[in-house]
Enzyme design. Structure first.
Site, PDB file in Angstrom:
ATOM      1  N   MET A  44      -0.949   3.395  70.405  1.00 42.62           N
ATOM      2  CA  MET A  44      -1.685   3.681  68.913  1.00 42.62           C
ATOM      3  C   MET A  44      -2.120   2.169  68.502  1.00 42.62           C
ATOM      4  SD  MET A  44      -0.568   7.117  67.282  1.00 42.62           S
ATOM      5  CE  MET A  44       1.098   6.601  66.158  1.00 42.62           C
TER       6      MET A  44
ATOM      7  N   LEU B 152      -0.469  -4.001  68.973  1.00 46.91           N
ATOM      8  CA  LEU B 152       0.227  -4.170  69.982  1.00 46.91           C
ATOM      9  C   LEU B 152       1.339  -5.287  69.769  1.00 46.91           C
ATOM     10  CD1 LEU B 152      -2.591  -3.856  72.776  1.00 46.91           C
ATOM     11  CD2 LEU B 152      -0.897  -2.123  71.929  1.00 46.91           C
ATOM     12  N   HIS B 153       2.359  -5.378  70.606  1.00 43.99           N
ATOM     13  CA  HIS B 153       3.278  -6.314  70.480  1.00 43.99           C
ATOM     14  C   HIS B 153       3.946  -6.479  71.915  1.00 43.99           C
ATOM     15  CE1 HIS B 153       6.252  -2.945  70.504  1.00 43.99           C
ATOM     16  NE2 HIS B 153       5.704  -2.520  69.534  1.00 43.99           N
ATOM     17  N   ASN B 154       4.843  -7.110  72.198  1.00 46.81           N
ATOM     18  CA  ASN B 154       5.629  -7.589  73.482  1.00 46.81           C
ATOM     19  C   ASN B 154       6.132  -6.186  74.261  1.00 46.81           C
ATOM     20  OD1 ASN B 154       4.634 -10.112  73.681  1.00 46.81           O
ATOM     21  ND2 ASN B 154       6.451 -11.147  72.645  1.00 46.81           N
TER      22      ASN B 154
ATOM     23  N   HIS C 246       4.747  -3.348  74.195  1.00 44.86           N
ATOM     24  CA  HIS C 246       3.941  -2.801  74.689  1.00 44.86           C
ATOM     25  C   HIS C 246       3.559  -3.478  75.970  1.00 44.86           C
ATOM     26  CE1 HIS C 246       2.671  -1.274  70.669  1.00 44.86           C
ATOM     27  NE2 HIS C 246       2.653  -0.175  71.161  1.00 44.86           N
TER      28      HIS C 246
ATOM     29  N   GLY D 229       7.879   3.676  76.536  1.00 40.93           N
ATOM     30  CA  GLY D 229       8.846   2.914  76.329  1.00 40.93           C
ATOM     31  C   GLY D 229      10.313   3.907  75.938  1.00 40.93           C
TER      32      GLY D 229
ATOM     33  N   SER E  36       8.730  -2.813  67.439  1.00 43.86           N
ATOM     34  CA  SER E  36       7.746  -1.569  66.975  1.00 43.86           C
ATOM     35  C   SER E  36       6.615  -2.079  66.057  1.00 43.86           C
ATOM     36  CB  SER E  36       8.945  -0.780  66.186  1.00 43.86           C
ATOM     37  OG  SER E  36       8.182   0.243  65.401  1.00 43.86           O
ATOM     38  N   SER E  37       5.681  -1.384  66.262  1.00 42.39           N
ATOM     39  CA  SER E  37       4.576  -1.448  65.424  1.00 42.39           C
ATOM     40  C   SER E  37       4.869  -1.506  63.972  1.00 42.39           C
ATOM     41  CB  SER E  37       3.385  -0.586  65.715  1.00 42.39           C
ATOM     42  OG  SER E  37       3.062  -0.710  66.991  1.00 42.39           O
TER      43      SER E  37
END
Length: 282
Positions: free
Chosen positions: A30, A33-35, A37, A149, A187-188
């Site tokens: 959704m 994005l972060h590490n 993902h 995840g 987490s986003s």
């Protein structure tokens, strides 16, 4: 990296790849994005010829309209993160009409009771929304493998059940939780915490690690009492729930039975931001 902005463009792309016999790995997101993902795409890269991402904020899985409105969105930033990672070959960024061509509503699923545990108790219809969007994305992207995840462990179980029920030809892979240096699950939603509160939130994972030690020597009621005490003494944190459940059924247990696998689940609201985490009890 290809940027595919509608269903028709995606279908043409997928058709070409399938004609060449490419094995496709996919992880829907959704955005924001972060590490965490990127760890999904790193896993996908190991066993697929082509790795595809998607960015779509799914309206049917939000019970709270305000939560949907506040959900972080920055598609340009997401595209840059994916490009810079070198892990992804294409990203699909559909409009609502590409996923819900007639009406923006969920299908109704039977997840064998998984949907009534934990998150399902306070978010009615949430997992129908998850199942609907993931099923539609699978039908459009046609992946051989899909990656999710373990932070959202219940969601992972729901998707496995949906794939089984709908007889979709895709293998589902769970990827271990990626954590910040202090242990906080990536987490986003973490973006909504200021640095001080993000640092203080390390207590969530620290508590789960304690639980993994306690479950060898304490009863579940004793463990729950200790967890409750910990969060009663944390400023600006509210323990929404803590429980220990069977990993297969996700049903809460008050007693450890031999030859079963258990996992501890926790939800803590930090300055209005809802953080979830879990740990396998080994």
């Amino acid at each position: 990296m290809e940027v595919l902005k509608n269903k028709k463009t995606l279908q043409d792309f997928i058709e070409r790849q399938k004609e060449m016999g490419k094995r496709i790995g996919f992880a829907p997101t959704m955005g924001a994005l972060h590490n965490g993902h990127l760890s999904l795409y790193a896993e996908a890269r190991k066993e697929n010829d082509l790795v595809i991402s998607s960015v779509f904020v799914n309206p049917t899985q939000f019970n709270n309209a305000e939560d949907l409105k506040k959900y972080p969105r920055d598609v340009k930033k997401d595209i840059k993160i994916l490009e810079d990672s070198g892990l992804v070959d294409a990203v699909y960024i559909p409009e609502v009409i590409d996923i819900y061509p007639e009406k923006t509503e969920s299908k109704s699923y039977n997840f064998g009771g998984l949907e009534h545990e934990m998150e399902g108790k306070s978010r009615p219809g949430h997992f129908d929304g998850v199942g609907t969007v993931v099923e539609e994305l699978f039908r459009q992207v046609k992946p051989d493998n899909a990656y999710f995840g373990e932070k959202d462990f219940q969601q992972l179980a729901i998707i496995k059940k949906m794939v089984e029920n709908q007889k979709l030809p895709v293998k589902i892979h769970g990827v271990p939780i990626l954590r910040a240096e202090n242990g906080l699950a990536l987490s986003s939603r973490n973006q909504r915490l200021d640095p001080e509160r993000r640092k203080a939130s390390k207590i969530i994972y620290e508590t789960l690690k304690e639980v993994n030690d306690w479950f060898r020597v304490l009863s579940i009621p004793e463990i729950k009492a200790r967890v409750k005490d910990i969060f009663e003494n944390q400023r600006g944190m509210e323990l929404e729930y803590f429980l220990i459940a069977d990993e297969k059924t996700l049903q809460e247990t008050d007693f450890f039975y031999k030859n079963r696998n258990y996992r501890a689940f926790i939800v803590v609201v930090v300055d209005g931001v809802r953080l979830i985490d879990n740990i396998h009890l080994d």
